[in-house]
Scaffold this motif. Structure first.
Motif, mmCIF file in Angstrom:
data_model
loop_
_atom_site.group_PDB
_atom_site.id
_atom_site.type_symbol
_atom_site.label_atom_id
_atom_site.label_comp_id
_atom_site.label_asym_id
_atom_site.label_seq_id
_atom_site.Cartn_x
_atom_site.Cartn_y
_atom_site.Cartn_z
ATOM 1 N N GLN A 78 -5.202 80.944 -53.296
ATOM 2 C CA GLN A 78 -5.071 81.251 -54.723
ATOM 3 C C GLN A 78 -6.173 80.518 -55.493
ATOM 4 N N GLN A 92 0.298 87.813 -59.106
ATOM 5 C CA GLN A 92 -0.692 86.771 -59.422
ATOM 6 C C GLN A 92 -1.550 87.200 -60.616
ATOM 7 N N LEU A 127 -2.812 83.216 -62.800
ATOM 8 C CA LEU A 127 -2.064 82.694 -61.659
ATOM 9 C C LEU A 127 -0.851 81.933 -62.194
ATOM 10 N N SER A 142 -1.949 87.394 -51.293
ATOM 11 C CA SER A 142 -3.382 87.196 -51.516
ATOM 12 C C SER A 142 -4.153 88.029 -50.501
#
Lengths: 670, 670, 670
Positions: A512, B310, B316, B358
């Motif tokens: 992230q 996200q 985020l 992700s």
């Protein structure tokens, strides 16, 4: 390329003069100790005023007058600005770009794939070469000038692009998969369906088109080089005037050409560096761009074919600055300093891009400073020429990574992502007085260096990442920054642990990232804001050197150090200030026991910069360059030397005082 | 629409995956407690790779795998991104807009009036429906996605517009008069003379073209809905993914669609809300946009078909925020939360619009928070589903007024005038912990409310103004702001006393206005700058609550209160800060003796927001939502309840402590 | 032009009215003491709704109603906005410009060289003239409105341009040489090769195209004037509504017309001045633009054909400001004040450019102020009319110099270079309460003045420079600023000592310049930042009044005073603030022993401005105008006078108190 002397000169255009001055000009040029002029570039419409009609009157005048005054000549091909009759004859020569149809007027507006353009350019070049090939004082040729693809997107260029893709991906399914064209229904299910690439939202396709455009530049220059080679004498060189990313001045890798590929067709790398002046003269642009040029032909000496004399309005040099600049280039490995251009122009767009002479064409402050430089070089130039530099630290410059960060920028949405990181690291080295090379992402070059610095190396081939991994394992040291090793060479993001392959080398991983807001990083007493990007790095084998300082993100690492095999790595997960980077790099070099961390043979703190090398006679040469208006002191610790300008002896341990913008050059006794 | 459970899931694209992961993905989705995926939207070029050639391989895989893991499916029609072959075949499919000719590449670039496009879109939809219509676990269909007219200004669309005008104004003189086309010689004296509307300087014409473009959206969705209805089973729903005005996040009424008209053709309103995160997560965007969605089908439960996981680089989420967001939607009346999208994409423009996973496709912090939400909902979702809300205050959202303020903005020359005022008032209510509806300008809806809030209601039909007048006369309470009731539905400014008709209702009039410069307004000890606009209001029957504070304008009124018939009004002649608006609204509600001014069944101050409703079992549900990183306290005054997440009993009068971004849900004993 | 009374009125459009109000309007106009309306401009589509079909209904109504109420009429030709049918018939009428193809909609979008346009325009004008020529109360005609070339770059216009160049340069070699077209291969070796001028990077060519476009304006107006002259009665005037450089308000010379040339075809100069209001009402725009208008017909009285009533949103006048504005125009030499426009418009782009009446068409504050002005003028207007002004200081306004500074700007890259310097000097005079003329660069006009002020006079003919030199030699005084006399009339930079020719006159020379960074200049205790540009001036015979204050540039002169022959000069090598300029000019005038430096017949400090003249009866008239919201005092030192508004006697030496925005008018006993 080695030369027999330092080249010092100007671009010269008899055809631009308001009245006949050629004798007077050549006399003044010679008086200034200048020994070379660059001519002929960009004047197609003068040489060929109508199709098939050639007129070399001005060329003749320049060749004759320069010969009379003992001035050498570099001939540039005039192909980067097309004559009006050619556009009248074939308007499609003007490029269609992302911004629409080009109009006639500015240079560099043509489709370099257009066959009519190439046909006429070839005739022009051959006529010119036939005319000049036997002139004895022509020392070399320049191919075109600052060549780029000018964003050509004509149907002709786009058809070539589809062929180029097909060449790489014979199976169209592989192409669709690698480029992710399923997304938003962008699949190309038959080559005939290839849509206008200008509208694409697929960055893989956009980036590949950029790569293709860079290849057009290489192909074009190689084509010109082949023609010139048919005519030139063996001792004559071929060069090109490479330029850099343009920020209203030069800095960093040029996005629109693959200079490493293009430089294969020249004998010597040439380039133009324009940089801020007055209070903003730092030497950093000269160093970074010069290091790129030196890297284009394997750490060879290069030519500054253009740089500012008076330059634009903001750049009028303070007394001493022109001199400091000239020595900065030479100290960096250039064998040549030429000004753009001799006189200031009386009409058109560059009227305020001033040359050595002002519009009154009389001696002025700038000319007088040239005279002092040129005559000093007559005296001491043989000590300075062909300076050989041997750096152990290299920064990698890479067009694919640069394009990747244009397509997928960090927070700042401009084109400068890659060069922004490169600059931060390069400036840090400069402020530490550590010289560096700039090299391409070539596996074979790694082993020559103690430390490799990879700026945000976004788009990375697996083979190169594996080579980096081996390099570190075998004792190399690697510094790299955020976003590196994130996508492959087609901008497809790697779908395993990031950074791809390097996660083991660096001893970290993350999945992230975000933009930093009010996040700081502290190391060794220095605190920097985190800027542009922050990755949520977790250390596996690495040791965190700094965590993010933030109410929520504090558990993640901003800077990580790793020992891997026999080597070491430093990872920067965010953009930091130069002040903290100086601490981090100093610490890293010490930990790695690099030569650069050992006691250096001088005491000098930037704004006094130090540049070194070995001259043709095998003597160690050391420059102290004072990039400030204030008096500075530097100290020699490397043995007995002669300061070449003053011809004074300098003992080891002796200090030197440098006035505003002053330079000192120490030649050491062997 | 009621559902039998809370829907929780993701958009899923097998065709975008870098390698075959469908089993692994469905397993992970199911493990996260998710029960629905949305598929098929935007992938026309995969389903129909060449004209008439259909390939549903990926669809099959997704239907089979989802069935195996007990996951329901929503099918989206793939019509908002056209395949390359179709553009090759018929380039005119790409819209001509105010900005010129669209190129192929991005989605939503077609002329939705183009018959070739519609012909092929219909074939695609029918093929898809035939293929999927019998799949048992498909619960509903989504028509296209975020449909707009994409500013189509093709000759085809403009010819339809001339017809549309002619339909409203059979006598061309009436048209010229109502639109004021005499001005600057813009008269259209014959229908054949209709000029290209893109160049018009007549805002009545420009605004009517916007209205016409919104109608194209309604027509297009209705056309799709009719096709789907031929195939779908009765228990399957039809929805659409409505979006909002885009400020780099969602807020306020969408200018380019008449969602109230368009929603008539769907069973349940769906929408996507994207909002700031991290320190800027406030709940205000979720509330306002959700309230719009709830109003599209008459205060019905709605679907969040897309929201951020996200999200983009800046979004985020901090730990706990994804959870807080999910409950915010449900507490507002949504029965569904779906993320855009499951995985992060490896190529193209949304590579950094990150999904739950992700790019490494492994479990991460975001996924783990989804697991906790999904599994909690399995446990307590039946208490939360189908929440029925009954608000007595409504804000009016109106496209014509919004367009009017785009055409004739206040000081800030952007597109956000109407939503700027709407937001100021909506945020004030949110900060007062007063829930509100958002409704269209429909006369029949007024009587259901104690208080109607009209943001800058610039373009207003006489009939609606009269209805508002009656509403107040009969005991309703009205809050309205500057520029309201100034022009008719064709943006012709009313030529009598302003605000037209409402001047009596509000007890004021004005005939001049300006931009405020260093003007302040004070009420109840709070001072606000006057912003954007100030009207020189004179009170007739109204009572001034505040005058302008300024060396010259002090004799005019900034805020006026009026008692009219059995009702009351509050007029805001300038844009004020939320802090003073909180005082003004609190005072107004008290004066009007609204329920909202009475003692509320809780003690909680924003950033703890309160949302309430009644669940399927008839229980009162009260949410405390802490939109801050700091620990907060809230107090229950509504009787004995169970906090559903912890299953703890909460007595009346008992306080609850909420950690960073935490939520508590009280179900009251009946 | 002299008039028999002050003209006071409005632009009026019966055709724009939402309902029939003509009787009511004329009654209100007359009640306000207004005596003139301007009609017919821009309404071609109403007079000729279809080709060859004419309808003068509205015109008839306006002529009849105005006659009934004793109101005179000015008729404007309606040619600056084309009807839809004409564009339908001949789309090429719409101009092609540097920004691409014009669309229908806004006014002033046509190619004024297009023969179809001119053909139809002539028919329209003749039909109109035939219809109105015998109306007794028409006092004059206005040609078109704010005419410009609208940047026409059609092939038709560009072919005319090539002819125009050929006319000046029969030998194409001379053209190439003078324009420096060798540069970047831009040579035009045959007239047929003339490229699209829109893409040029040759500022000489670009500037000459601007000059050519200005000539198109002159030709067009002259053509219209000739037609009108065929019909008009001898006592009727011809005027044009000239405008100014647009900064969202009017200031300085209009770049797109040569008003001095164009004004030759009118009887009286008219113009429109729009200016900031409220706290920003300074009188400076009214003075400067009015002085330009007065200069168009040789220091003649002029007409303000348009100015703001309520104006745009930011300009709603404070009480008293409309009155102050009206007197400011008259005090400056205007014989006419007319508002744009009578009523506020209910549709289209100027709906918020508000007239005297608001949209409700009722009496309002603005109307009531008009009533007071109009009725005062009935009483005292004959004392104010035909004010004769005799100034001894003139600022030179020149289009070629202005274009030169657009093409080669100083630091600020906007279009305002010339007017920026002009304004700085003009405002300084205004703040010193010194009145000035504005004149063209005409050698014959110099001798009338004690002092000539040349703003940055970049592009300058040799003959004019020589005339300036003689002027000073013979006792004239010259103030000039940086960049003056730098290039010739074709923007070719002079290749000898700068400033060309004037270096002797000014006693200085320079050959280098830069942008100032942290440079200041001090004179007489006032310090100003150096802005925009700084030249490295060396004084030859001149005396430096101030050097640059800077670590490196201190040896160069910022301000130089010279005595040359019988005259004096002041040279400003950089842009300075008004505060220091006031000191410099005061000092200079004193040194030159100008009348302006002598004791003045009043005591008044700006924001009280003083304007003077002699009226028809030979009486000296002196205005005190208070441009501030604060009470001010001014003192009469010129003998016994009558304050005309109050009819009070004012003794010599007596003080007058002026309230906010108040005016006093002293008529002196002879």
């Amino acid at each position: 390329m080695k030369t027999d002397k330092l080249l010092y000169g100007v671009a010269y255009y008899d055809e631009y003069m308001p009245y006949d001055r050629i004798e007077k000009d050549m006399e003044m040029i010679a008086k200034a100790g200048m020994n070379v002029i660059r001519i002929a570039e960009s004047t197609w419409s003068t040489w060929e005023p109508q199709e098939g009609v050639f007129d070399f009157t001005h060329l003749r005048r320049m060749l004759d007058a320069s010969k009379k005054y003992g001035i050498s000549v570099i001939i540039g091909t005039p192909t980067y600005a097309v004559p009006t009759w050619l556009v009248k004859k074939c308007p499609e020569i003007l490029a269609l770009t992302h911004d629409g149809q080009e109009l006639y007027g500015h240079r560099q507006n043509m489709d370099i794939t257009n066959p009519v353009y190439l046909h006429h350019a070839e005739i022009m070049i051959r006529k010119l070469m036939e005319y000049v090939k036997d002139e004895p004082h022509i020392i070399g040729y320049q191919l075109d000038n600052e060549t780029k693809s000018y964003d050509t997107c004509t149907p002709y260029a786009q058809a070539k692009f589809a062929e180029y893709i097909k060449g790489q991906f014979p199976d169209i399914e592989d192409f669709n998969h690698e480029f992710g064209l399923d997304y938003w229904s962008n699949r190309i299910n038959a080559w005939e369906d290839f849509p206008d690439v200008r509208g694409t939202i697929n960055q893989s396709l956009a980036a590949e088109y950029c790569k293709f455009q860079r290849k057009l530049v290489t192909d074009f220059l190689t084509w010109q080089s082949d023609i010139i080679t048919e005519y030139k004498r063996p001792e004559q060189f071929i060069t090109h005037n490479f330029d850099f990313e343009w920020h209203d001045y030069s800095f960093g890798l040029q996005p629109e050409a693959d200079q490493y590929a293009a430089a294969k067709c020249v004998t010597v790398a040439g380039g133009d560096i324009y940089h801020p002046s007055q209070d903003d003269l730092t030497g950093k642009e000269i160093t970074c761009c010069g290091n790129i040029l030196r890297g284009l032909k394997n750490n060879g000496n290069y030519f500054i074919l253009e740089t500012e004399a008076q330059g634009n309005q903001a750049w009028l040099p303070y007394p001493g600055q022109l001199r400091l600049q000239a020595y900065s280039h030479i100290a960096n490995g250039s064998n040549c300093v030429m000004y753009w251009h001799w006189h200031s122009i009386h009409n058109a767009i560059e009227s305020y891009w001033k040359g050595v002479l002002s519009h009154d064409l009389a001696e002025n402050e700038t000319y007088r400073e040239c005279v002092s430089i040129g005559n000093d070089w007559k005296r001491i130039g043989s000590h300075l020429n062909n300076l050989k530099k041997t750096n152990k630290i290299a920064i990698v410059a890479n067009n694919e990574a640069l394009t990747g960060l244009i397509q997928f920028p960090a927070r700042t949405k401009d084109a400068y992502g890659y060069n922004r990181v490169l600059r931060r690291l390069a400036d840090t080295l400069m402020e530490l007085n550590i010289e560096y090379d700039i090299i391409p992402a070539d596996e074979d070059l790694l082993t020559g260096y103690d430390c490799i610095i990879l700026p945000a190396f976004y788009s990375a081939k697996e083979s190169y990442l594996k080579a980096l991994d081996s390099y570190v394992q075998n004792g190399g040291n690697l510094i790299t920054a955020y976003k590196s090793a994130f996508s492959d060479e087609y901008l497809k993001i790697y779908s395993d642990t990031q950074p791809h392959i390097l996660n083991k080398t660096l001893g970290i991983h993350y999945d992230q990232f975000t933009y930093p807001n009010k996040v700081t990083v502290t190391y060794n007493g220095k605190t920097s804001e985190a800027a542009e990007w922050m990755e949520m790095v977790c250390c596996d084998t690495a040791k965190p050197l700094a965590q993010y300082e933030h109410h929520t993100w504090g558990r993640y690492t901003a800077v990580a150090f790793n020992t891997y095999g026999k080597g070491h790595t430093l990872y920067l997960a965010t953009l930091l200030d130069t002040s903290i980077l100086k601490e981090l790099l100093t610490g890293f070099f010490k930990e790695c026991q690099l030569k650069e961390s050992a006691k250096l043979p001088f005491e000098a703190a930037y704004p006094v910069a130090v540049k070194q090398g070995v001259n043709d006679d095998g003597h160690h040469i050391l420059y102290f360059l004072n990039y400030s208006k204030d008096t500075q002191t530097a100290r020699n610790l490397a043995g007995t030397a002669t300061e070449l300008l003053t011809e004074k002896k300098i003992a080891s341990g002796e200090s030197i005082t440098l006035g505003a913008w002053e330079v000192a050059i120490l030649e050491f006794d062997n």
